[in-house]
Design an enzyme around this catalytic site. Sequence first.
Site, PDB file in Angstrom:
ATOM      1  N   LYS A 223       0.812  -1.221   0.000  1.00  0.00           N
ATOM      2  CA  LYS A 223       0.000   0.000   0.000  1.00  0.00           C
ATOM      3  C   LYS A 223       0.844   1.270   0.000  1.00  0.00           C
ATOM      4  O   LYS A 223       2.044   1.245   0.264  1.00  0.00           O
ATOM      5  CB  LYS A 223      -0.968  -0.004   1.188  1.00  0.00           C
ATOM      6  CG  LYS A 223      -2.169  -0.910   0.896  1.00  0.00           C
ATOM      7  CD  LYS A 223      -3.274  -0.793   1.901  1.00  0.00           C
ATOM      8  CE  LYS A 223      -4.415  -1.711   1.451  1.00  0.00           C
ATOM      9  NZ  LYS A 223      -5.444  -1.844   2.477  1.00  0.00           N
ATOM     10  N   ARG A 258      -3.916  -9.860   5.001  1.00  0.00           N
ATOM     11  CA  ARG A 258      -4.310  -9.921   3.584  1.00  0.00           C
ATOM     12  C   ARG A 258      -3.109  -9.441   2.765  1.00  0.00           C
ATOM     13  O   ARG A 258      -2.718  -8.281   2.858  1.00  0.00           O
ATOM     14  CB  ARG A 258      -5.530  -9.024   3.365  1.00  0.00           C
ATOM     15  CG  ARG A 258      -6.044  -8.983   1.942  1.00  0.00           C
ATOM     16  CD  ARG A 258      -7.234  -8.027   1.864  1.00  0.00           C
ATOM     17  NE  ARG A 258      -7.716  -7.883   0.507  1.00  0.00           N
ATOM     18  CZ  ARG A 258      -7.178  -7.072  -0.394  1.00  0.00           C
ATOM     19  NH1 ARG A 258      -6.153  -6.325  -0.083  1.00  0.00           N
ATOM     20  NH2 ARG A 258      -7.681  -7.008  -1.612  1.00  0.00           N
TER      21      ARG A 258
END
Length: 281
Positions: A223, A258
């Site tokens: 991210k 995740r």
Amino acid sequence: MWWHFTNKQLDLTPPIKVMGIVNVTPDSFSDGGKYSSTELAIEHGLKLVEHGADLLDIGGESSRPGALPVPLEEELRRVVPVVEGLAKRTTVPISVDTTKAEVARRTLAVGAQIINDITALRGDSQMASVVRETKAGIILMHMQGTPQTMQKAPHYQNVVAEVKGFLAESAQYATEQGIAPERIVLDPGIGFGKTFEHNLELIRNLPEFGSLGYPILLGVSRKGMIGQMTGKPTGERLIGSLTVAMVAVYEGGCQILRVHDVSETIEVVKVLSFLQKKKSP
Ligand code: 7PJ
């Protein structure tokens, strides 16, 4: 602690469970001899299972900041055949990253068992009843705003308290809608309507969320916040992502990670399982 979905269950006691991400991208090269996006996604999912993924998360709608919504028919076309193909070839539980009740209904019908809803049942009024009726598992994630607007001006008085309050309300709404508590997992939603500082604050305080009484899922893999710390582009964020994963495992506070890089994450989890001190009873 167990997570129940459809007629199955997953043990969430340590070591931390690893959910492998399978993105289904638009079909751009399904000509002649080349693989179609469907086949590529199925192959990728099977590879992640081989690498030891405990769960798979299949997504056909990009929720990157600024991303436009994908029409229903297009999302169905991308996701349904991938879920169907994977469900036939693996017993690993399959989650579907969608905000649409119809996508949930159709993928649960062909073998998915969990819905990963980044709107926490607020996006589609039919989502709660689909989850209730199918007894699917549900991931309820926090987001401020929508993917189109969320990074414009994220604002909180106290990000940890507000995200925690939102997750508590979301879980309460889900149970009021008839979804059993043992089917619910919560997620602070790293990068969804948060500044770099907000994301850091949430990760530093993960154990806070455990007091809500539900399992916690964390998604930080590749991210923007990793890029902000390392200066690296998306394709070069493995080490940064693993470092955050390592801290999340070591400090505790979440049960599921995740991630894109399943084998590498599992290697970190394994090494940590040897080094961690046993918690005194
Ligand atoms: C998340 C997600 C996350 C959950 C995405 C990306 C963006 N679902 N879907 N949690 N992130 N539950 O993977 O970079 O953090 S899409």
